[in-house]
Write a protein that holds these residues in place. Structure first.
Motif, PDB file in Angstrom:
ATOM      1  N   GLY A 143       0.827  -1.205   0.000  1.00 57.21           N
ATOM      2  CA  GLY A 143       0.000   0.000   0.000  1.00 57.21           C
ATOM      3  C   GLY A 143       0.853   1.244   0.000  1.00 57.21           C
ATOM      4  O   GLY A 143       0.377   2.340   0.281  1.00 57.21           O
ATOM      5  N   PHE A 144       2.115   1.100  -0.325  1.00 53.11           N
ATOM      6  CA  PHE A 144       3.081   2.175  -0.300  1.00 53.11           C
ATOM      7  C   PHE A 144       4.208   1.813  -1.271  1.00 53.11           C
ATOM      8  O   PHE A 144       4.357   0.649  -1.654  1.00 53.11           O
ATOM      9  N   PRO A 145       5.017   2.749  -1.694  1.00 52.89           N
ATOM     10  CA  PRO A 145       6.155   2.436  -2.564  1.00 52.89           C
ATOM     11  C   PRO A 145       7.258   1.747  -1.758  1.00 52.89           C
ATOM     12  O   PRO A 145       7.908   2.376  -0.925  1.00 52.89           O
ATOM     13  N   PHE A 189       5.214  -1.293  -9.615  1.00 55.38           N
ATOM     14  CA  PHE A 189       4.179  -0.866 -10.548  1.00 55.38           C
ATOM     15  C   PHE A 189       2.964  -0.410  -9.752  1.00 55.38           C
ATOM     16  O   PHE A 189       2.378  -1.186  -8.999  1.00 55.38           O
ATOM     17  N   MET A 190       2.604   0.838  -9.925  1.00 53.73           N
ATOM     18  CA  MET A 190       1.473   1.410  -9.183  1.00 53.73           C
ATOM     19  C   MET A 190       0.279   1.530 -10.125  1.00 53.73           C
ATOM     20  O   MET A 190       0.231   2.420 -10.972  1.00 53.73           O
ATOM     21  N   ASP A 191      -0.682   0.636  -9.964  1.00 58.30           N
ATOM     22  CA  ASP A 191      -1.847   0.706 -10.843  1.00 58.30           C
ATOM     23  C   ASP A 191      -2.803   1.819 -10.435  1.00 58.30           C
ATOM     24  O   ASP A 191      -3.510   2.367 -11.274  1.00 58.30           O
ATOM     25  N   PHE A 192      -2.817   2.157  -9.130  1.00 54.97           N
ATOM     26  CA  PHE A 192      -3.668   3.268  -8.711  1.00 54.97           C
ATOM     27  C   PHE A 192      -3.139   3.913  -7.439  1.00 54.97           C
ATOM     28  O   PHE A 192      -2.303   3.358  -6.733  1.00 54.97           O
ATOM     29  N   TRP A 193      -3.652   5.097  -7.181  1.00 56.96           N
ATOM     30  CA  TRP A 193      -3.420   5.797  -5.918  1.00 56.96           C
ATOM     31  C   TRP A 193      -4.759   6.342  -5.429  1.00 56.96           C
ATOM     32  O   TRP A 193      -5.692   6.510  -6.215  1.00 56.96           O
ATOM     33  N   ALA A 194      -4.848   6.562  -4.133  1.00 56.20           N
ATOM     34  CA  ALA A 194      -6.087   7.055  -3.539  1.00 56.20           C
ATOM     35  C   ALA A 194      -5.896   8.472  -3.015  1.00 56.20           C
ATOM     36  O   ALA A 194      -4.869   8.797  -2.416  1.00 56.20           O
ATOM     37  N   VAL A 195      -6.882   9.296  -3.237  1.00 55.14           N
ATOM     38  CA  VAL A 195      -6.862  10.684  -2.788  1.00 55.14           C
ATOM     39  C   VAL A 195      -7.042  10.723  -1.267  1.00 55.14           C
ATOM     40  O   VAL A 195      -7.728   9.883  -0.683  1.00 55.14           O
ATOM     41  N   ASP A 196      -6.431  11.709  -0.629  1.00 56.61           N
ATOM     42  CA  ASP A 196      -6.536  11.891   0.820  1.00 56.61           C
ATOM     43  C   ASP A 196      -7.133  13.267   1.106  1.00 56.61           C
ATOM     44  O   ASP A 196      -6.436  14.194   1.521  1.00 56.61           O
ATOM     45  N   GLY A 307     -17.367  13.687  15.403  1.00 53.73           N
ATOM     46  CA  GLY A 307     -16.242  14.335  14.752  1.00 53.73           C
ATOM     47  C   GLY A 307     -16.666  15.404  13.771  1.00 53.73           C
ATOM     48  O   GLY A 307     -17.610  15.222  12.996  1.00 53.73           O
ATOM     49  N   ALA A 308     -15.949  16.514  13.776  1.00 49.49           N
ATOM     50  CA  ALA A 308     -16.271  17.608  12.859  1.00 49.49           C
ATOM     51  C   ALA A 308     -15.496  17.504  11.564  1.00 49.49           C
ATOM     52  O   ALA A 308     -15.972  17.957  10.513  1.00 49.49           O
ATOM     53  N   LEU A 309     -14.295  16.881  11.607  1.00 50.56           N
ATOM     54  CA  LEU A 309     -13.441  16.867  10.417  1.00 50.56           C
ATOM     55  C   LEU A 309     -12.336  15.835  10.600  1.00 50.56           C
ATOM     56  O   LEU A 309     -11.778  15.692  11.697  1.00 50.56           O
ATOM     57  N   ILE A 310     -12.021  15.123   9.519  1.00 51.78           N
ATOM     58  CA  ILE A 310     -10.874  14.221   9.495  1.00 51.78           C
ATOM     59  C   ILE A 310     -10.169  14.363   8.153  1.00 51.78           C
ATOM     60  O   ILE A 310     -10.707  14.938   7.198  1.00 51.78           O
ATOM     61  N   LEU A 311      -8.962  13.833   8.084  1.00 55.29           N
ATOM     62  CA  LEU A 311      -8.206  13.789   6.833  1.00 55.29           C
ATOM     63  C   LEU A 311      -8.064  12.319   6.477  1.00 55.29           C
ATOM     64  O   LEU A 311      -7.334  11.585   7.135  1.00 55.29           O
ATOM     65  N   ASN A 312      -8.794  11.871   5.439  1.00 53.46           N
ATOM     66  CA  ASN A 312      -8.824  10.440   5.146  1.00 53.46           C
ATOM     67  C   ASN A 312      -9.345  10.195   3.738  1.00 53.46           C
ATOM     68  O   ASN A 312      -9.936  11.075   3.117  1.00 53.46           O
ATOM     69  N   ALA A 313      -9.129   8.972   3.251  1.00 55.38           N
ATOM     70  CA  ALA A 313      -9.615   8.585   1.935  1.00 55.38           C
ATOM     71  C   ALA A 313     -11.137   8.476   1.939  1.00 55.38           C
ATOM     72  O   ALA A 313     -11.771   8.352   2.994  1.00 55.38           O
ATOM     73  N   ARG A 344      -0.401  21.089  -0.427  1.00 57.48           N
ATOM     74  CA  ARG A 344       0.088  19.775  -0.860  1.00 57.48           C
ATOM     75  C   ARG A 344      -0.390  18.715   0.125  1.00 57.48           C
ATOM     76  O   ARG A 344      -0.374  18.940   1.344  1.00 57.48           O
ATOM     77  N   GLY A 345      -0.803  17.563  -0.406  1.00 52.38           N
ATOM     78  CA  GLY A 345      -1.215  16.473   0.458  1.00 52.38           C
ATOM     79  C   GLY A 345      -0.690  15.155  -0.066  1.00 52.38           C
ATOM     80  O   GLY A 345      -0.465  14.987  -1.273  1.00 52.38           O
ATOM     81  N   SER A 346      -0.498  14.212   0.806  1.00 52.25           N
ATOM     82  CA  SER A 346      -0.024  12.892   0.421  1.00 52.25           C
ATOM     83  C   SER A 346      -1.161  12.064  -0.159  1.00 52.25           C
ATOM     84  O   SER A 346      -2.317  12.209   0.237  1.00 52.25           O
ATOM     85  N   ALA A 347      -0.828  11.193  -1.095  1.00 51.50           N
ATOM     86  CA  ALA A 347      -1.795  10.173  -1.493  1.00 51.50           C
ATOM     87  C   ALA A 347      -2.040   9.280  -0.286  1.00 51.50           C
ATOM     88  O   ALA A 347      -1.141   9.014   0.506  1.00 51.50           O
ATOM     89  N   HIS A 348      -3.268   8.829  -0.130  1.00 55.61           N
ATOM     90  CA  HIS A 348      -3.591   8.028   1.048  1.00 55.61           C
ATOM     91  C   HIS A 348      -3.168   6.576   0.898  1.00 55.61           C
ATOM     92  O   HIS A 348      -2.804   5.914   1.869  1.00 55.61           O
ATOM     93  N   TRP A 349      -3.226   6.060  -0.305  1.00 56.50           N
ATOM     94  CA  TRP A 349      -2.835   4.671  -0.581  1.00 56.50           C
ATOM     95  C   TRP A 349      -2.203   4.646  -1.958  1.00 56.50           C
ATOM     96  O   TRP A 349      -2.724   5.234  -2.902  1.00 56.50           O
TER      97      TRP A 349
END
Length: 484
Positions: A143-145, A189-196, A307-313, A344-349
């Motif tokens: 789930g990571f490089p 080989f990364m077939d996909f990435w997930a937005v965070d 919860g009011a807010l989270i950072l997640n896929a 800037r944000g990291s890809a989640h997966w």
């Protein structure tokens, strides 16, 4: 983690020189957040794939240490047997599609395929075990490089070249995550990435006039929402989502671990500003629960209604849609927040397949990956917008699709995902992902730095000094091994 504790994982990693980045939007441990067990969508149970008369997969147990789902196509008359291992997807519909696709592909190619699904938390230990034994699966999905495994995998330069000829260039995120410019090797080989993205309660933010578009706006809203019993849910603990959030805050303030040339630049005024902001966020807008969070706690907080807010896929929201539809109507999706200097944000997966050097089916494994990209329109739809294709032309209309989801309220709720390629970056930004950055993430060095400052256990200067020394040691180790 249930099957393997953090300490045991690090001991294993040290013994096998296999430290790595854990990544997911879920986790197996207990959380102090009182929320429905199914609310967070974090522990996606492996699904039973479609079967043929000749093959009956094993049904996986719905636990953190999931029993693998196995698909075999024993009707195939070919001599090859391709073994695939990957995580149990956080959107179970994708696993259903994948298992059906694998069965169809095996029959078309006259081979046998064994496809195993395991819980994400078990991936690092399984990878280390297979490398140690030099035996296991042909295709192994992280789930990571997995930069630290570069010397153990087959270079995929030819595969990437073929796909570029057919689909054009991939998103830069793929190259900067899976290509080592020093060795000129595509190690995964990364077939996909997930937005965070930001997932937030639109009704609560409206009540206080809040704006989740910036980190400062989130802090201001949190100061009003916390007294109401609906705090912000950004972790300050040794887990994956905290690691992503702290880096996102750093990048927003212009800070980073390394620069574009791989030089360590953590000790900077920008890092100090990021630490001071995060400390205010913790003290003014959150609860001490976040100090003991695991990787599913933020999902559960949002699903609990507290919860009011989270950072997640978006898998966290997809689960709420299926379990708490009334709550889902009040959960919005927003871009990674902007800081004073950047957004800037990291890809989640980052779904990264490797082909182990010991695989007897290298060519067959490469063909499977090539054909998978050819079928990515179906994969993207099955994932319910979770799987963003690394090669955008493989699903040329994906950014239009996310603008209209008939099952969402409102239908354009996920439209912001279309902008994600503009602000999503790799771990290691503004440099490349590398083995050192992977180990820094896995050892939670940045998490610890932020948490010590937020809780007053260390001054800003002392926390930075400790982190910098650890980071220098890690960079030196991997330079000596020729990967940096």
């Amino acid at each position: 983690m249930n099957a393997l504790t953090r300490r045991r994982l690090l001991q294993w990693a040290a013994a096998t020189a296999a430290t790595g980045l854990l990544a997911s939007c879920g986790g197996g441990g207990a959380t102090p957040t009182p929320a429905p067990q199914s609310g967070g969508g974090a522990q996606a149970s492996p699904t039973v794939a479609a079967t043929s008369a000749a093959a009956t997969p094993t049904k996986a147990a719905s636990t953190a240490a999931a029993t693998p789902t196995v698909i075999t196509t024993s009707q195939a008359k070919g001599t090859g047997t391709l073994k695939i291992l990957q995580w149990s997807h956080f959107v179970p519909d994708y696993d259903k599609w994948f298992d059906q696709y694998v069965q169809k592909w095996a029959q078309q190619n006259n081979v046998t395929v064994v496809s195993d699904h395991i819980n994400y938390a078990d991936i690092p230990a399984r990878a280390a075990a297979e490398v140690s034994a030099q035996s296991g699966h042909d295709l192994f999905a992280f789930g990571f490089p997995p930069a630290q495994y570069e010397t153990e995998v087959v270079p995929l330069n030819d595969l990437v070249s073929q796909l570029k000829q057919k689909y054009g260039d991939p998103y830069p995120l793929y190259e900067r995550s899976c290509h080592n410019p020093k060795t000129d090797k595509w190690f995964a080989f990364m077939d996909f990435w997930a937005v965070d993205p930001i997932l937030y309660r639109t009704d609560l933010f409206q009540q206080v006039g809040g704006n989740p578009d910036t980190w400062e706006g989130i802090l201001e809203a949190g100061r009003k929402l916390k007294p109401k019993g609906t705090p912000i849910g950004i972790g300050f603990s040794p887990e994956i989502d905290t690691g992503m959030a702290m880096r996102t805050i750093m990048w927003g303030f212009g800070a980073s671990i390394q620069d574009a040339n791989g030089n360590i630049v953590l000790d900077s005024p920008e890092t100090r500003d990021a630490l001071k902001f995060a400390a205010s966020l913790f003290k003014d807008a959150e609860t001490e629960e976040v100090l003991a969070w695991d990787a599913s706690s933020n999902n559960r907080l949002l699903a609990s209604g507290r919860g009011a807010l989270i950072l997640n896929a978006i898998s966290a929201l997809r689960t709420i849609e299926s379990t708490y539809p009334d709550l889902a109507k009040n959960v919005g999706v927003a871009k990674t927040p902007a800081g004073p200097k950047d957004r800037r944000g990291s890809a989640h997966w980052l779904n990264c397949f490797v082909i182990w050097k010991f695989s007897p089916n290298v060519d067959l494994a490469k063909k499977f990956l090539l054909d998978l990209v050819d079928n990515y329109k179906e994969a993207f739809t099955a994932s319910r917008f979770y799987n963003v294709p690394s090669f955008p032309k493989a699903v040329p209309d994906w950014q239009e699709q996310v603008k209209n989801d008939p099952k969402a309220t409102p239908p354009d709720k996920y439209a912001v995902l279309a902008t994600a390629p503009d602000w999503t970056v790799n771990i290691g930004y503004p440099g490349y992902m590398n083995a050192a950055e992977a180990e820094i993430f896995d050892r939670w060095i940045i998490n610890d730095m932020f948490t010590k400052v937020a809780t007053g256990k260390a001054s800003v200067d002392d926390a930075i000094s400790t982190a910098v020394q650890q980071i220098k040691d890690i960079f030196n180790k991997w330079k000596q091994r020729g990967l940096l």
